[in-house]
Write a protein that holds these residues in place. Structure first.
Motif, short mmCIF file in Angstrom:
data_model
loop_
_atom_site.label_atom_id
_atom_site.label_comp_id
_atom_site.label_asym_id
_atom_site.label_seq_id
_atom_site.Cartn_x
_atom_site.Cartn_y
_atom_site.Cartn_z
N ALA A 8 0.84 -1.20 0.00
CA ALA A 8 0.00 0.00 0.00
C ALA A 8 0.87 1.24 0.00
O ALA A 8 1.98 1.24 0.52
CB ALA A 8 -0.91 0.00 1.22
N PRO A 9 0.40 2.35 -0.59
CA PRO A 9 1.22 3.55 -0.71
C PRO A 9 1.58 4.12 0.64
O PRO A 9 0.78 4.12 1.58
CB PRO A 9 0.33 4.51 -1.50
CG PRO A 9 -1.06 3.98 -1.33
CD PRO A 9 -0.92 2.50 -1.20
N VAL A 123 -5.15 -4.65 -4.95
CA VAL A 123 -5.62 -5.78 -5.74
C VAL A 123 -5.45 -5.44 -7.22
O VAL A 123 -6.05 -4.47 -7.71
CB VAL A 123 -7.11 -6.11 -5.46
CG1 VAL A 123 -7.57 -7.29 -6.32
CG2 VAL A 123 -7.34 -6.41 -3.98
N ARG A 124 -4.61 -6.21 -7.90
CA ARG A 124 -4.39 -6.05 -9.34
C ARG A 124 -4.12 -4.58 -9.73
O ARG A 124 -4.68 -4.05 -10.67
CB ARG A 124 -5.58 -6.60 -10.13
CG ARG A 124 -5.75 -8.11 -9.99
CD ARG A 124 -6.79 -8.65 -10.96
NE ARG A 124 -8.11 -8.12 -10.67
CZ ARG A 124 -8.93 -8.67 -9.77
NH1 ARG A 124 -8.56 -9.74 -9.09
NH2 ARG A 124 -10.12 -8.14 -9.56
N PHE A 128 -8.20 -0.71 -2.90
CA PHE A 128 -9.58 -0.78 -2.43
C PHE A 128 -9.61 -0.23 -1.01
O PHE A 128 -8.95 -0.78 -0.12
CB PHE A 128 -10.10 -2.21 -2.48
CG PHE A 128 -10.35 -2.72 -3.87
CD1 PHE A 128 -11.65 -2.85 -4.37
CD2 PHE A 128 -9.29 -3.04 -4.72
CE1 PHE A 128 -11.89 -3.29 -5.66
CE2 PHE A 128 -9.51 -3.48 -6.01
CZ PHE A 128 -10.81 -3.60 -6.48
N ILE A 129 -10.36 0.84 -0.82
CA ILE A 129 -10.36 1.58 0.45
C ILE A 129 -11.76 1.51 1.05
O ILE A 129 -12.75 1.76 0.37
CB ILE A 129 -9.98 3.05 0.21
CG1 ILE A 129 -8.66 3.16 -0.56
CG2 ILE A 129 -9.90 3.82 1.54
CD1 ILE A 129 -8.43 4.52 -1.18
N LEU A 150 -14.31 2.33 -1.86
CA LEU A 150 -13.79 3.07 -3.00
C LEU A 150 -12.71 2.25 -3.69
O LEU A 150 -11.96 1.51 -3.04
CB LEU A 150 -13.19 4.41 -2.56
CG LEU A 150 -14.06 5.31 -1.68
CD1 LEU A 150 -13.21 6.43 -1.09
CD2 LEU A 150 -15.20 5.89 -2.50
N VAL A 151 -12.62 2.40 -5.00
CA VAL A 151 -11.50 1.85 -5.77
C VAL A 151 -10.69 3.03 -6.28
O VAL A 151 -11.23 3.93 -6.94
CB VAL A 151 -11.98 0.98 -6.95
CG1 VAL A 151 -10.77 0.45 -7.72
CG2 VAL A 151 -12.83 -0.17 -6.45
#
Length: 346
Positions: A8-9, A123-124, A128-129, A150-151
């Protein structure tokens, strides 16, 4: 506690920065309730007149069931400017929305907001938040809690889209540098969310169908609603959603859409009217959730039509509630992956 995906960022909220309270409050005006009700075609008179709200047992005008989305959108913007600053609003797609209505939002409410970033999963190549928002009144009572999924598409935004947005969307003031607009707090400072059974105990309902009228499998009457480009522009202004795919053909084309499309939460709002028209009491809706699976294309020359159907999945005789499964289609295409409401009955 939910964990961030390993990749994750780094600018996403860290494990100790997941719980937030917001500096400002939202003061609910009766005019705003009326504007929102019109925008989502929620026609019950209790959204406009105190005496009609009083007939349902409430002393002030009540907001439509999805009114919390107006406040929720602002919460999302603040999080994207601060705790989730890696992401750009133009690259965010909402997939799921849940409203748990502990009591109706009413004119005159001064609502404070809290939020929890419950998870960020990679994911890919997309993140996804999931965010939980909590609205409290002046007595620190939970009025509404909601979950938003959210995507976020990663990588730089398409420069052509960026130029287009700059040319047609009202500039948005970033609040990232404002002092204390968002405060990270410990999880113990987040309000406890009561069960709906606890919140709703003793609150009035005045539904036209009664619990005794219904059985599992009962099908609600079908209904068709329509949307025009004017409806989309009006909802964009009332809700504060500036995404140009809802009013600009060029923006829709760049996003890979066949034409301008309706807001997912506008379609969800129409579903609330479908339920209310059958129930006769908008405040009887306790919980309403939708997984968005399709979009409503709205041509410039003719309105779009949305067909709603519903059936009762289950009944709870102890609480006199019904669980209703909803379906919405437009042009033969499914709009909701899964949509469900829990309602109380007279």
């Amino acid at each position: 506690m939910p964990q961030l995906a390993p990749e994750a960022p780094s600018s996403a909220a860290t494990a100790d920065q997941r719980h937030f309270r917001f500096r400002d409050h939202y003061e609910v005006g009766r005019e705003k309730i009326g504007e929102f009700a019109r925008a989502v075609q929620n026609s019950h008179r209790a959204h406009r007149y105190d005496d009609d709200a009083a007939e349902l047992g409430w002393d002030r005008v009540v907001a439509p069931p999805t009114f919390g989305s107006v406040i929720g959108l602002n919460i999302t913007r603040i999080l994207l400017d601060t705790a989730l600053s890696r992401y750009d609003l133009s690259q965010i797609l909402q997939t799921d929305q849940v409203f748990d209505i502990h009591r109706p939002i009413m004119a005159g409410d001064r609502l404070r907001s809290q939020a929890v970033i419950e998870s960020v999963r990679r994911v890919r190549g997309n993140d996804f938040i999931t965010v939980k928002a909590i609205f409290l009144d002046e007595s620190d009572t939970v009025v509404l809690s909601g979950d938003t999924s959210l995507v976020a598409r990663l990588g730089a935004a398409d420069p052509e889209i960026a130029r287009l947005v700059e040319g047609i969307v009202m500039p948005r003031h970033s609040i990232a540098d404002e002092p204390n607009v968002l405060t990270a707090v410990g999880p113990e400072e987040i309000a406890r969310i009561p069960d709906l059974a606890e919140s709703r105990s003793g609150t009035p309902v005045h539904t036209e169908p009664t619990f005794e009228d219904l059985t599992a499998g009962y099908r609600l009457p079908d209904s068709t609603m329509r949307l025009t480009r004017g409806d989309l522009v009006n909802y964009a202004g009332v809700s504060g959603d500036p995404n140009p795919i809802h009013f600009s053909d060029r923006a829709a084309e760049l996003a890979g859409l066949p034409t301008v499309v309706a807001h997912g939460l506008l379609t969800m709002g129409l579903g609330a009217q479908y339920l209310t028209a059958w129930l006769g009491d908008p405040t009887a809706i306790e919980s309403y959730s939708v997984r968005l699976a399709g979009f409503v294309p709205v041509d410039a020359r003719s309105p779009a039509h949305i067909e709603f159907t519903g059936r009762i999945k289950a009944l709870d005789p102890e609480r006199r509630t019904a669980t209703i499964l909803l379906n919405a289609t437009s042009g033969g295409k499914k709009l909701f992956g899964r949509a469900m409401a829990q309602v109380r009955l007279s």
